[in-house]
Design an enzyme around this catalytic site. Structure first.
Site, short mmCIF file in Angstrom:
data_model
loop_
_atom_site.label_atom_id
_atom_site.label_comp_id
_atom_site.label_asym_id
_atom_site.label_seq_id
_atom_site.Cartn_x
_atom_site.Cartn_y
_atom_site.Cartn_z
N LEU A 218 -12.96 9.08 0.34
CA LEU A 218 -13.01 9.08 1.80
C LEU A 218 -13.91 7.92 2.22
O LEU A 218 -14.91 7.64 1.54
CB LEU A 218 -13.57 10.40 2.35
CG LEU A 218 -12.75 11.68 2.15
CD1 LEU A 218 -13.52 12.88 2.69
CD2 LEU A 218 -11.39 11.57 2.83
N ASP A 219 -13.56 7.27 3.31
CA ASP A 219 -14.42 6.20 3.82
C ASP A 219 -15.80 6.76 4.17
O ASP A 219 -15.96 7.95 4.45
CB ASP A 219 -13.81 5.57 5.06
CG ASP A 219 -12.49 4.86 4.76
OD1 ASP A 219 -12.29 4.46 3.61
OD2 ASP A 219 -11.68 4.71 5.71
N GLU A 220 -16.78 5.88 4.19
CA GLU A 220 -18.16 6.31 4.47
C GLU A 220 -18.26 7.09 5.79
O GLU A 220 -18.96 8.10 5.87
CB GLU A 220 -19.07 5.08 4.53
CG GLU A 220 -20.52 5.41 4.81
CD GLU A 220 -21.42 4.18 4.78
OE1 GLU A 220 -22.63 4.31 5.06
OE2 GLU A 220 -20.90 3.08 4.47
N ARG B 147 -6.58 4.55 9.80
CA ARG B 147 -7.27 3.69 10.76
C ARG B 147 -6.43 2.46 11.10
O ARG B 147 -6.34 2.06 12.27
CB ARG B 147 -8.63 3.28 10.18
CG ARG B 147 -9.55 4.47 9.94
CD ARG B 147 -10.71 4.12 9.03
NE ARG B 147 -11.58 3.12 9.61
CZ ARG B 147 -12.60 2.55 8.96
NH1 ARG B 147 -12.84 2.89 7.70
NH2 ARG B 147 -13.35 1.65 9.56
#
Length: 294
Positions: free
Chosen positions: A136-138, A239
């Site tokens: 997962l992205d930060e 995104r």
């Protein structure tokens, strides 16, 4: 599948057709070195006798697999409070907070989710290596899966690659969209050559597909809450696809604007096949109140 786990040993009743043990292990997507190691270390037995690669498995055979032994701790433990969403002998599902990276990015950062999971294993008396099944992205929060047993890791990796593990996200986006509106975006994604760490829609990129559905809309605030279903798993896929529609995720500094303290993207639900119980597991992780769903 009939099975039992006692004292770090898995015992299961073989229910398939007659086949060599080597061929059966290939069905679990184990590499050749991993299969050889199992035979060399006598980790698979039938009636207390170690099997060979050519040993024929018979329907009804009880296999003993010594595969749950202690594993080397590969991350320095970090005492950070984790919220456990679900856990069994094979899978640990944790709720990742926004602002924490999953594993080290090469800078020696000792405060990652992997380090927190290592601490959880230590405190709960589990001798497991930290094995995340995805990323997962930060800035993204929500469900992240870890595999606890190296024997099953390749099988889960294959399930992830085949999109058999379903992941659903929530995204709060810019713009008021009509409630119930759905859209599937099938645009390839590649790296942006002009900005490191950024992705973009690219004709030469990898195939990517995301399905979006509007759950709720706030016309005055010009924001909408979307359910996002991944059909593929490219970097920054949700995104990038939302930004391409002109509805970037709120708080997305890379593809939108810095209009919130955090990226408003949440890994909400996850579903996968349990290889031992032969049933579908489904879990969910409620989002923070600022998503407007509560």
């Amino acid at each position: 599948m009939d099975f039992r786990i006692e004292n770090d040993v898995l015992q299961l009743r073989y229910q398939g057709e007659r086949m060599p043990c080597e061929q059966w292990l290939q069905q679990w997507h184990l590499s050749r070195p991993s299969r050889s190691r199992l035979f060399q270390q006598r980790q698979i037995l039938i009636r207390d006798q170690p099997v060979l690669p050519q040993t024929l498995l018979q329907p009804g055979d009880w296999l003993t697999l010594r595969i749950f032994g202690p594993q080397a701790v590969d991350e320095k433990p970090w005492d950070y409070p984790l919220r456990i969403v679900a856990e069994d002998e094979l899978i640990l599902a944790v709720s990742k907070p926004s602002g924490i990276i999953v594993h080290s990015d090469g800078t020696g950062n000792p405060h990652t989710l992997a380090h927190a999971v290592a601490h959880y294993y230590l405190q709960s008396g589990q001798h497991c290596s930290v094995r995340p099944l995805h990323r997962l992205d930060e800035g993204t929060s929500g469900i992240l899966l870890f595999c606890k047993c190296p024997f099953f890791q390749p099988w889960f990796d294959a399930q992830m690659a085949q999109k058999a593990i379903s992941r659903t996200y929530l995204a709060l986006v810019e713009g008021a969209l009509p409630s119930g509106f759905t859209r599937t975006v099938s645009q390839p994604i590649g790296r942006d050559r002009h900005q490191a760490g950024k992705m973009r829609i690219s004709a030469t990129g990898k195939p990517a597909q995301t399905r979006f559905e509007v759950i709720r809309s706030w016309p005055r605030q010009r924001r909408s809450l979307l359910r996002c279903q991944l059909k593929t798993g490219r970097t920054h896929q949700i995104r990038v696809h939302l930004a391409s529609l002109g509805h970037p995720v709120v708080g997305d500094r890379l593809y939108g604007k810095a209009d919130a303290e955090r990226l408003m993207l949440h890994s909400w639900q996850c579903r996968w096949q349990d290889p031992l119980r032969e049933c579908v597991r489904q879990i969910s992780d409620p989002p923070a109140a600022e998503f407007g769903l509560l």
